[in-house]
Motif scaffolding. Sequence first.
Motif, PDB file in Angstrom:
ATOM      1  N   UNK A   1       0.836  -1.201   0.000  1.00 59.18           N
ATOM      2  CA  UNK A   1       0.000   0.000   0.000  1.00 59.18           C
ATOM      3  C   UNK A   1       0.872   1.253   0.000  1.00 59.18           C
ATOM      4  N   UNK A   2       1.912   1.256   0.798  1.00 53.26           N
ATOM      5  CA  UNK A   2       2.745   2.453   0.909  1.00 53.26           C
ATOM      6  C   UNK A   2       3.630   2.696  -0.312  1.00 53.26           C
ATOM      7  N   UNK A   3       3.765   1.725  -1.200  1.00 51.92           N
ATOM      8  CA  UNK A   3       4.470   2.013  -2.461  1.00 51.92           C
ATOM      9  C   UNK A   3       3.603   2.880  -3.376  1.00 51.92           C
ATOM     10  N   UNK A   4       2.305   2.935  -3.109  1.00 48.95           N
ATOM     11  CA  UNK A   4       1.375   3.705  -3.928  1.00 48.95           C
ATOM     12  C   UNK A   4       0.859   4.966  -3.250  1.00 48.95           C
ATOM     13  N   UNK A   5       0.805   4.947  -1.911  1.00 46.00           N
ATOM     14  CA  UNK A   5       0.193   6.071  -1.207  1.00 46.00           C
ATOM     15  C   UNK A   5       0.661   6.100   0.248  1.00 46.00           C
ATOM     16  N   UNK A   6       0.734   7.299   0.790  1.00 50.01           N
ATOM     17  CA  UNK A   6       1.068   7.469   2.203  1.00 50.01           C
ATOM     18  C   UNK A   6      -0.154   7.079   3.016  1.00 50.01           C
ATOM     19  N   UNK A   7      -0.072   6.009   3.758  1.00 43.67           N
ATOM     20  CA  UNK A   7      -1.201   5.433   4.477  1.00 43.67           C
ATOM     21  C   UNK A   7      -0.838   5.312   5.942  1.00 43.67           C
ATOM     22  N   UNK A   8      -1.672   5.846   6.818  1.00 44.83           N
ATOM     23  CA  UNK A   8      -1.443   5.722   8.252  1.00 44.83           C
ATOM     24  C   UNK A   8      -1.833   4.344   8.750  1.00 44.83           C
ATOM     25  N   UNK A   9      -1.209   3.909   9.843  1.00 47.51           N
ATOM     26  CA  UNK A   9      -1.474   2.577  10.409  1.00 47.51           C
ATOM     27  C   UNK A   9      -1.742   2.688  11.908  1.00 47.51           C
ATOM     28  N   UNK A  10      -2.927   2.208  12.312  1.00 49.25           N
ATOM     29  CA  UNK A  10      -3.305   2.104  13.711  1.00 49.25           C
ATOM     30  C   UNK A  10      -3.528   0.626  13.998  1.00 49.25           C
ATOM     31  N   UNK A  11      -2.955   0.129  15.091  1.00 49.50           N
ATOM     32  CA  UNK A  11      -3.098  -1.290  15.434  1.00 49.50           C
ATOM     33  C   UNK A  11      -3.575  -1.430  16.871  1.00 49.50           C
ATOM     34  N   UNK A  12      -4.600  -2.276  17.048  1.00 49.69           N
ATOM     35  CA  UNK A  12      -5.066  -2.688  18.374  1.00 49.69           C
ATOM     36  C   UNK A  12      -4.459  -4.063  18.660  1.00 49.69           C
ATOM     37  N   UNK A  13      -3.880  -4.217  19.840  1.00 52.46           N
ATOM     38  CA  UNK A  13      -3.273  -5.495  20.211  1.00 52.46           C
ATOM     39  C   UNK A  13      -3.569  -5.827  21.673  1.00 52.46           C
ATOM     40  N   UNK A  14      -3.677  -7.095  21.958  1.00 51.33           N
ATOM     41  CA  UNK A  14      -3.855  -7.555  23.333  1.00 51.33           C
ATOM     42  C   UNK A  14      -2.543  -7.625  24.101  1.00 51.33           C
ATOM     43  N   UNK A  15      -1.433  -7.513  23.402  1.00 50.72           N
ATOM     44  CA  UNK A  15      -0.126  -7.480  24.053  1.00 50.72           C
ATOM     45  C   UNK A  15       0.175  -6.053  24.501  1.00 50.72           C
ATOM     46  N   UNK A  16       1.029  -5.899  25.492  1.00 46.72           N
ATOM     47  CA  UNK A  16       1.551  -4.570  25.803  1.00 46.72           C
ATOM     48  C   UNK A  16       2.838  -4.404  24.997  1.00 46.72           C
ATOM     49  N   UNK A  17       3.199  -3.170  24.732  1.00 48.18           N
ATOM     50  CA  UNK A  17       4.343  -2.884  23.874  1.00 48.18           C
ATOM     51  C   UNK A  17       5.610  -3.593  24.340  1.00 48.18           C
ATOM     52  N   UNK A  18       5.862  -3.615  25.635  1.00 47.41           N
ATOM     53  CA  UNK A  18       7.090  -4.262  26.123  1.00 47.41           C
ATOM     54  C   UNK A  18       7.096  -5.756  25.793  1.00 47.41           C
ATOM     55  N   UNK A  19       5.935  -6.421  25.851  1.00 43.70           N
ATOM     56  CA  UNK A  19       5.862  -7.843  25.483  1.00 43.70           C
ATOM     57  C   UNK A  19       6.210  -8.037  24.013  1.00 43.70           C
ATOM     58  N   UNK A  20       5.729  -7.139  23.165  1.00 39.99           N
ATOM     59  CA  UNK A  20       6.026  -7.239  21.732  1.00 39.99           C
ATOM     60  C   UNK A  20       7.515  -7.044  21.479  1.00 39.99           C
ATOM     61  N   UNK A  21       8.104  -6.061  22.131  1.00 38.89           N
ATOM     62  CA  UNK A  21       9.551  -5.804  21.963  1.00 38.89           C
ATOM     63  C   UNK A  21      10.387  -6.985  22.457  1.00 38.89           C
ATOM     64  N   UNK A  22       9.938  -7.622  23.539  1.00 34.78           N
ATOM     65  CA  UNK A  22      10.684  -8.746  24.124  1.00 34.78           C
ATOM     66  C   UNK A  22      10.636 -10.008  23.263  1.00 34.78           C
ATOM     67  N   UNK A  23       9.752 -10.048  22.284  1.00 37.96           N
ATOM     68  CA  UNK A  23       9.675 -11.218  21.407  1.00 37.96           C
ATOM     69  C   UNK A  23      10.922 -11.345  20.531  1.00 37.96           C
ATOM     70  N   UNK A  24      11.565 -10.228  20.245  1.00 37.89           N
ATOM     71  CA  UNK A  24      12.738 -10.213  19.366  1.00 37.89           C
ATOM     72  C   UNK A  24      12.433 -10.947  18.058  1.00 37.89           C
TER      73      UNK A  24
END
Length: 189
Positions: free
Chosen positions: A82-105
């Motif tokens: 999508x971004x190769x054609x247009x500047x598109x914003x991205x919002x994501x809802x997740x059940x993880x907290x950010x630190x858990x996502x970062x710790x996944x490596x």
Amino acid sequence: MWEPRTTALGPGVRFALWTQGCDKRCKGCISPHSRVMLEGEKLTTEFIAEQMLADDETEGMTISGGEPFLQAGALCKIIEEVRTHRDFGVIIYTGYVLSELREKHDVSVDRLLDYCDLLIDGPYMEELNDGKSLRGSSNQQVIPLSGRYEKYLDMYGSQGRKIEVYIRGGKTRILGIPSRDEFDKLGLK
């Protein structure tokens, strides 16, 4: 599942995409049908990207689930296309907290976080559902990962919630986060 146009899931006109599969099992989940990993409609990343680009008025995408980060690699492919054609914003809802996502490596998870402009993180906690906008419960954090949506941060956690109801092909789809009262009125609980 996807909806091409909504204003109930963030600023502007958005493309809503729900992923299938979730390992969180939050009590009172708004979409318990999306938990099963191998169910749902199978769509190619190319098809979804085409649908996102079909409407010139669509500013961005809101991704929810299920759990989006369980399909991080596929979501990265969609965003890249999508971004190769247009500047598109991205919002994501997740059940993880950010630190858990970062710790996944995990390379795909890290890349998806790099593409994300605004992250709403944390599991849904029914007892903390305070009826405030654009999040399910008060424990969920709204985290700007870029400056794109900073001027809209006051939309999140403010009074009132917006929902949209679509009826197509005999099926009803509710977008947004209904209040407890709306849940009851709509027969969802």
